[in-house]
Write a protein that holds these residues in place. Structure first.
Motif, PDB file in Angstrom:
ATOM      1  N   GLU A  57       0.827  -1.204   0.000  1.00 48.98           N
ATOM      2  CA  GLU A  57       0.000   0.000   0.000  1.00 48.98           C
ATOM      3  C   GLU A  57       0.865   1.260   0.000  1.00 48.98           C
ATOM      4  OE1 GLU A  57      -3.371   2.357  -0.019  1.00 48.98           O
ATOM      5  OE2 GLU A  57      -3.178   0.192  -0.351  1.00 48.98           O
ATOM      6  N   TYR A  58       1.934   1.261   0.779  1.00 48.57           N
ATOM      7  CA  TYR A  58       2.825   2.416   0.855  1.00 48.57           C
ATOM      8  C   TYR A  58       3.511   2.664  -0.483  1.00 48.57           C
ATOM      9  CZ  TYR A  58       6.710   5.367   2.406  1.00 48.57           C
ATOM     10  OH  TYR A  58       7.614   6.392   2.547  1.00 48.57           O
ATOM     11  N   SER A  60       2.337   1.926  -3.452  1.00 44.84           N
ATOM     12  CA  SER A  60       1.367   2.438  -4.420  1.00 44.84           C
ATOM     13  C   SER A  60       0.997   3.893  -4.154  1.00 44.84           C
ATOM     14  CB  SER A  60       0.106   1.569  -4.396  1.00 44.84           C
ATOM     15  OG  SER A  60      -0.873   2.077  -5.269  1.00 44.84           O
ATOM     16  N   THR A  61       0.862   4.265  -2.884  1.00 45.69           N
ATOM     17  CA  THR A  61       0.357   5.604  -2.555  1.00 45.69           C
ATOM     18  C   THR A  61       1.440   6.646  -2.340  1.00 45.69           C
ATOM     19  OG1 THR A  61       0.268   5.004  -0.204  1.00 45.69           O
ATOM     20  CG2 THR A  61      -1.720   4.652  -1.512  1.00 45.69           C
ATOM     21  N   THR A  62       2.663   6.213  -2.012  1.00 46.05           N
ATOM     22  CA  THR A  62       3.699   7.173  -1.626  1.00 46.05           C
ATOM     23  C   THR A  62       4.936   7.118  -2.519  1.00 46.05           C
ATOM     24  OG1 THR A  62       2.965   6.999   0.679  1.00 46.05           O
ATOM     25  CG2 THR A  62       5.126   7.995   0.284  1.00 46.05           C
ATOM     26  N   SER A  67       0.486   8.760 -12.097  1.00 45.68           N
ATOM     27  CA  SER A  67      -0.655   7.843 -12.197  1.00 45.68           C
ATOM     28  C   SER A  67      -0.322   6.646 -13.067  1.00 45.68           C
ATOM     29  CB  SER A  67      -1.869   8.585 -12.770  1.00 45.68           C
ATOM     30  OG  SER A  67      -1.573   9.104 -14.063  1.00 45.68           O
ATOM     31  N   ARG A  70       1.503   4.154 -10.940  1.00 45.24           N
ATOM     32  CA  ARG A  70       0.587   3.470 -10.021  1.00 45.24           C
ATOM     33  C   ARG A  70      -0.257   2.441 -10.758  1.00 45.24           C
ATOM     34  NH1 ARG A  70      -0.104   8.982  -8.233  1.00 45.24           N
ATOM     35  NH2 ARG A  70       1.045   9.330  -6.279  1.00 45.24           N
ATOM     36  N   ASP A  74      -0.209  -1.492  -9.956  1.00 46.39           N
ATOM     37  CA  ASP A  74      -1.438  -2.206  -9.627  1.00 46.39           C
ATOM     38  C   ASP A  74      -1.679  -3.360 -10.596  1.00 46.39           C
ATOM     39  OD1 ASP A  74      -1.889  -0.528  -7.523  1.00 46.39           O
ATOM     40  OD2 ASP A  74      -3.355   0.730  -8.553  1.00 46.39           O
ATOM     41  N   ARG A 142      -8.647  -2.830  -4.269  1.00 46.60           N
ATOM     42  CA  ARG A 142      -8.208  -1.591  -4.904  1.00 46.60           C
ATOM     43  C   ARG A 142      -9.384  -0.822  -5.490  1.00 46.60           C
ATOM     44  NH1 ARG A 142      -5.711  -2.077  -9.243  1.00 46.60           N
ATOM     45  NH2 ARG A 142      -5.966  -4.306  -9.532  1.00 46.60           N
ATOM     46  N   ASP A 146     -10.348   5.907   0.162  1.00 46.61           N
ATOM     47  CA  ASP A 146      -9.324   5.726   1.189  1.00 46.61           C
ATOM     48  C   ASP A 146      -9.920   5.479   2.567  1.00 46.61           C
ATOM     49  OD1 ASP A 146      -7.379   6.067  -0.713  1.00 46.61           O
ATOM     50  OD2 ASP A 146      -7.147   8.217  -0.342  1.00 46.61           O
TER      51      ASP A 146
END
Length: 307
Positions: A57-58, A60-62, A67, A70, A74, A142, A146
């Motif tokens: 998760e970290y 993908s988001t950070t 985009s 990401r 994913d 996914r 959030d």
């Protein structure tokens, strides 16, 4: 939520059965002093699985900035999750009959080495299920908001249910036809995996790796209102969307149909079976193969009762 509950239930029960085999072996062989080492190994495996899920998760988001990155990440995790699901359900069907004996043999070897070996053996026996759960959960959940904690709660509920079932099986307070259980949940997980694969293809298209993002196979948005409960169920469980691309539908069908046929196909009765070893005079482990062999096609299956 149902998809993630199913993931937690299926993976959790597999891990619970593994732990029950190890615990029953130690209890019946009068090696209770090694139980803390088994629980330490199980705890370490669970902790690593949680860290692995957080890291995905970290990342993908950070860690990923654009985009496109990401979407590509994913997509790759989706394909990896599909591979793990497929391997897991077919491995479980093939190896369940011999799983108990193999675990008892490995634990016997570990006991001869010492506490560290016992902890490591328990860790390795559980960690696969934990890593699979983290990866499959991420891929299945996914695209949600959030602040949507529903899938996480559903996953926790599935794991809690599996622990309760495992305890009841161990205490001989419950009998379940585990052969049918793993068959039905395996079939449902194949459909979930088909949806994850379809989602992965969509991510590849959005990342520009695959073409045809705007080539729609059909559009039933007027009939399948995304705001309805049944549309939400179909989308969350099997990733069935009102306007998928042609390539998405090809991927869904190309995976779901042959894998389901192979999974539900009964093994040939004429296939050669390995000769069973001679039964010993006594069973020091006393585990009983009912819990250890969840795929044995018996009318009901229960885990061993503790001494």
């Amino acid at each position: 939520m149902f998809a993630t509950y199913l993931i937690g239930l299926r993976e959790g029960l597999e891990a619970t059965l593994v732990v029950s085999i190890l615990v029953a072996f130690l209890v019946k062989s009068q090696r209770r002093e090694r139980l803390p080492h088994v629980w330490l190994g199980v705890g370490l495996a669970v902790a690593l699985a949680v860290v692995f899920g957080w890291f995905i998760e970290y990342t993908s988001t950070t860690l990923l900035n654009t985009s496109e990155e990401r979407e590509l990440f994913d997509a790759i995790t989706s394909v990896a999750a599909v591979v793990f699901v497929t391997w897991m359900i077919f491995w479980m069907r093939r190896a369940a009959r011999s799983m108990a004996g193999e675990l008892r043999g490995k634990l016997t070897d570990a006991l001869a080495v010492g506490a560290v070996a016992v902890t490591g053996m328990a860790f390795l026996a559980v960690i696969r299920e934990g890593l699979e759960t983290a990866l499959i959960f991420y891929s299945a959940a996914r695209g949600l908001a959030d602040n949507n904690t529903g899938p996480l709660l559903a996953l926790a509920g599935g794991i809690a249910t599996s622990v309760l079932l495992g305890f009841l099986l161990y205490a001989s307070a419950l009998k379940i036809n585990l052969s049918k259980f793993f068959t039905w949940t395996g079939a449902l997980l194949i459909l979930v995996a088909a949806g994850i694969f379809k989602y992965g293809v969509h991510d590849f298209q959005e990342a520009g790796v695959l073409p045809g993002l705007n080539d729609k196979a059909f559009d039933i948005s007027a009939t399948l209102d995304p705001s309805t409960w049944y549309a939400t169920l179909l989308s969350g469980m099997f990733n069935i969307t009102p306007a998928p691309s042609v390539l998405e539908m090809v991927a869904w069908v190309a995976y779901a149909v042959p894998v389901l046929v192979l999974f539900l196909k009964k093994p040939s009765r004429g296939a050669a079976r390995p000769a069973a070893p001679a039964a010993p005079a006594s069973n020091p482990a006393g585990t009983g193969d009912g819990a250890a062999e969840p795929a044995t096609p018996t009318s009901s299956t229960s885990a061993p009762k503790s001494a």
